[in-house]
Design an enzyme around this catalytic site. Sequence first.
Site, PDB file in Angstrom:
ATOM      1  N   GLY A 210       0.821  -1.214  -0.178  1.00  0.00           N
ATOM      2  CA  GLY A 210       0.235   0.072   0.375  1.00  0.00           C
ATOM      3  C   GLY A 210       0.738   1.284  -0.070  1.00  0.00           C
ATOM      4  N   PRO A 211       0.410   2.524  -0.266  1.00  0.00           N
ATOM      5  CA  PRO A 211       1.302   3.448  -0.383  1.00  0.00           C
ATOM      6  C   PRO A 211       1.502   4.201   0.933  1.00  0.00           C
ATOM      7  CG  PRO A 211      -1.679   3.980  -1.299  1.00  0.00           C
ATOM      8  CD  PRO A 211      -1.032   2.383  -0.483  1.00  0.00           C
ATOM      9  N   GLY A 213       2.207   5.702   4.595  1.00  0.00           N
ATOM     10  CA  GLY A 213       1.337   6.815   5.599  1.00  0.00           C
ATOM     11  C   GLY A 213      -0.005   5.573   5.641  1.00  0.00           C
ATOM     12  N   THR A 214      -0.556   4.172   5.340  1.00  0.00           N
ATOM     13  CA  THR A 214      -1.285   4.446   5.295  1.00  0.00           C
ATOM     14  C   THR A 214      -1.756   3.174   5.867  1.00  0.00           C
ATOM     15  OG1 THR A 214      -0.855   2.394   3.891  1.00  0.00           O
ATOM     16  CG2 THR A 214      -2.195   4.099   2.709  1.00  0.00           C
ATOM     17  N   GLY A 215      -0.889   3.279   7.290  1.00  0.00           N
ATOM     18  CA  GLY A 215      -0.939   1.417   8.491  1.00  0.00           C
ATOM     19  C   GLY A 215      -0.102   0.934   8.039  1.00  0.00           C
ATOM     20  N   HIS A 434      -6.086  35.780 -12.934  1.00  0.00           N
ATOM     21  CA  HIS A 434      -6.409  34.021 -13.935  1.00  0.00           C
ATOM     22  C   HIS A 434      -7.043  33.754 -13.176  1.00  0.00           C
ATOM     23  CE1 HIS A 434      -3.276  31.104 -14.718  1.00  0.00           C
ATOM     24  NE2 HIS A 434      -3.669  30.853 -13.536  1.00  0.00           N
ATOM     25  N   GLU A 435      -7.286  33.754 -11.137  1.00  0.00           N
ATOM     26  CA  GLU A 435      -7.863  32.558 -10.539  1.00  0.00           C
ATOM     27  C   GLU A 435      -9.206  32.837 -10.700  1.00  0.00           C
ATOM     28  OE1 GLU A 435      -5.952  30.882  -9.052  1.00  0.00           O
ATOM     29  OE2 GLU A 435      -4.690  31.477  -9.237  1.00  0.00           O
ATOM     30  N   HIS A 438     -10.309  30.380 -13.841  1.00  0.00           N
ATOM     31  CA  HIS A 438     -10.161  28.895 -12.940  1.00  0.00           C
ATOM     32  C   HIS A 438     -11.458  28.941 -13.011  1.00  0.00           C
ATOM     33  CE1 HIS A 438      -5.902  27.384 -13.313  1.00  0.00           C
ATOM     34  NE2 HIS A 438      -5.628  28.331 -13.146  1.00  0.00           N
ATOM     35  N   ASP A 511      -0.417  24.921 -15.187  1.00  0.00           N
ATOM     36  CA  ASP A 511      -1.778  24.683 -15.476  1.00  0.00           C
ATOM     37  C   ASP A 511      -1.430  23.953 -16.254  1.00  0.00           C
ATOM     38  OD1 ASP A 511      -2.179  26.048 -13.070  1.00  0.00           O
ATOM     39  OD2 ASP A 511      -2.749  27.285 -14.314  1.00  0.00           O
TER      40      ASP A 511
HETATM   41  P1  ADP Z   1       3.203   2.926   6.372  1.00  0.00           P
HETATM   42  O1  ADP Z   1       3.808   1.986   7.191  1.00  0.00           O
HETATM   43  O2  ADP Z   1       1.539   2.743   5.682  1.00  0.00           O
HETATM   44  O3  ADP Z   1       3.689   3.947   5.976  1.00  0.00           O
HETATM   45  P2  ADP Z   1       2.207   4.069   9.037  1.00  0.00           P
HETATM   46  O4  ADP Z   1       2.085   2.689   9.738  1.00  0.00           O
HETATM   47  O5  ADP Z   1       3.406   4.226  10.044  1.00  0.00           O
HETATM   48  O6  ADP Z   1       2.363   4.310   7.496  1.00  0.00           O
HETATM   49  O7  ADP Z   1       1.035   4.606   9.826  1.00  0.00           O
HETATM   50  C1  ADP Z   1       2.000   5.712  10.030  1.00  0.00           C
HETATM   51  C2  ADP Z   1       0.881   6.777  10.876  1.00  0.00           C
HETATM   52  O8  ADP Z   1       0.024   6.884  10.141  1.00  0.00           O
HETATM   53  C3  ADP Z   1       0.609   5.670  12.106  1.00  0.00           C
HETATM   54  O9  ADP Z   1       1.009   5.434  13.265  1.00  0.00           O
HETATM   55  C4  ADP Z   1      -1.081   5.859  12.563  1.00  0.00           C
HETATM   56  O10 ADP Z   1      -1.066   7.073  13.631  1.00  0.00           O
HETATM   57  C5  ADP Z   1      -1.146   6.842  10.932  1.00  0.00           C
HETATM   58  N1  ADP Z   1      -2.421   5.813  10.270  1.00  0.00           N
HETATM   59  C6  ADP Z   1      -1.981   5.533   9.378  1.00  0.00           C
HETATM   60  N2  ADP Z   1      -3.628   4.286   8.981  1.00  0.00           N
HETATM   61  C7  ADP Z   1      -4.231   4.450  10.194  1.00  0.00           C
HETATM   62  C8  ADP Z   1      -4.935   3.991  10.319  1.00  0.00           C
HETATM   63  N3  ADP Z   1      -5.525   3.349   9.033  1.00  0.00           N
HETATM   64  N4  ADP Z   1      -5.869   3.660  11.392  1.00  0.00           N
HETATM   65  C9  ADP Z   1      -5.357   4.775  12.335  1.00  0.00           C
HETATM   66  N5  ADP Z   1      -3.964   5.764  11.976  1.00  0.00           N
HETATM   67  C10 ADP Z   1      -3.921   5.488  10.988  1.00  0.00           C
HETATM   68 ZN    ZN Z   2      -3.520  28.892 -12.900  1.00  0.00          ZN
END
Ligand code: ADP
Ligand code: ZN
Length: 622
Positions: A210-211, A213-215, A434-435, A438, A511
């Site tokens: 997974g990407p 920061g997804t836990g 410009h804005e 948009h 843009d």
């Molecule tokens: P990864 O390992 O996928 O890069 P992490 O597990 O290190 O991500 O996530 C970093 C932090 O983000 C966790 O410590 C938590 O605080 C928060 N976090 C990420 N996903 C979740 C989730 N599904 N539920 C609750 N907190 C989450």
């Molecule tokens: Zn623009």
Amino acid sequence: MAIKEQPKSPQFRIIANILLAVSGLFLILNLFLPGLFASGPAGVPYSLFIHQVQEGEVSRVSVGQNQITYQLKTENAEPGQVFATTPIFDLELPKLLEQKGVEFAATPPPKNTWFTTLLSWVIPPLIFIGIWQFFLARGAGGGGPQGVLSIGKSKAKVYVEGESAKITFADVAGVEEAKTELVEIVDFLKTPGRFTQIGARIPKGVLLVGPPGTGKTLLAKAVAGEAGVPFFSISGSEFVELFVGVGSSRVRDLFEQAKKQAPCIIFIDELDAIGKSRSSNGFYGGNDEREQTLNQLLTEMDGFAAGDATVIVLAATNRPEILDPALLRPGRFDRQVLVDRPDLSDREAILKIHAQKVKLGDDVNLKAIATRTPGFAGADLANLVNEAALLAARNLRQSVAQEDFAEAIERVVAGLEKKSRVMNETEKKIVAYHEVGHAMVGVLTTGNGRVEKISIIPRGMAALGYTLQLPTEDRFLLNEAELRGQIATLLGGRSAEEIVFNSITTGASNDLQRATDLAERMVTAYGMSKVLGPLAYQQGQQAMFLGNGATNPRRAVSEETSKAIDSEVKEIVETAHEQALEILRQNRDLLEAIATQLLETEVIEGEKLHNLLSQVKPITNS
Ligand code: ADP
Ligand code: ZN
Ligand code: MG
């Protein structure tokens, strides 16, 4: 859960230090040895020796490389006394000796005593080890707790369950599918007997994909917490270090320790650091090392069979496509669990978890916040809550208000507000039109979120002003009309500049880039061109987790096709440009009105903005 360093045995250090000291001593001895042990026969000047030969006093001579030893005839000296002299390179000597009838021979090279043998064989390796350790101690970064000779020791951190707060599945919101899979793993760890009894093979490896920061890390810890087993955690990049062979011995050591503590979990973060496909090696050094580490990992995973201690290897990666296929074979990481970005309800649940840590005001609506943050991963949401709390504290509030969250979202999305940055009046005017361009095009085309805010306060690095569009819902599929609408909206800024100032500035380059990329993807990836048909002209899959900007190289196409792609892309962009120009021309008065107001207040948002934009008239074909 607490982090503990692996205990390091102190004996190693003591032994190594003794070895080091002894080797130093040997070295010194060796240097002075000739002086210490060469006190043999009495030294005689070479000239005297020649004289003695010529006088016929010498009886026997033994010529060595570094020394000539000789005996005198008994009448000239005590019997058995040996004299020595240092030889000069003298080709005449044998002749002379023969003339004088002296018995002579060459001395064989000195026979190695056990002592010198020992010295010559033992000292160099010892010195080498000494130097090696010196560098290792520095290379290990801090070096301190890593004892000498513990080169191959794994640096795994062990989370021992039971101390302080442990992480459970309750701490992870969303990712339901992943959790379901992992609950099963917990069962394996808790009651392996139930499965082995009926002959089921317990999976060895589970790969969390997974990407960032997804836990993923969080989930792995939760598995350990739920199962109540030790948790060895190591990052892939830590395996591969300065010295060749270290990585593979680390793997071996890690598995050895884990087996002793079974049942337990080994967690390898950033598996891609060692698990890169072996065939995709670049030309850089260090690949051999990584390959050896990978091979060792494969060997270890194949090594523990059913009936063995239950060790489950969890690994995480955000680049599954580059992993070596060998890693994914049955018996290795044969289970793959997708940990994807959270959707709307998941985001709300994650916010709920993290909001528990801060004091929330009564007006806070987590659902509204979740709606405004599509694409945010769990880590971003955790960061958002903290950011909002910081803002509340800065504003001397007692609790976090909705307005803090709103600002925090903007902060995270668009970078920090930079009020200090000054634009001159002309620039400001251009940015304003410009804005507004948009925003107005965005209102009339589909595929865009609702325009929530227009600002000409510079933020972050790139943008001088910005138009904030927030999606009203999560979108996973976009149709052709919506993509064309997005392109037109992107071109709206530049179109406004063209109409109002009859000139173009550099401000629109980003843009244009994005509009062109979108158009190119429509043609080459989504098959939306009638001319080119439903073919994918890009090589392979769009990199799944690397954001959406990266365009892949085109596959080999004929020159005509390549030209056709270019002209189709151009057609899409130009049509969108015409559309944007037309919208703005027909709403010229409104464009002026909104821009003038924006120049005055710098920001227009909310109800006021909606009212203004609702006056935009659709294009009429006259
Ligand atoms: P990864 O390992 O996928 O890069 P992490 O597990 O290190 O991500 O996530 C970093 C932090 O983000 C966790 O410590 C938590 O605080 C928060 N976090 C990420 N996903 C979740 C989730 N599904 N539920 C609750 N907190 C989450
Ligand atoms: Zn623009
Ligand atoms: Mg992680």
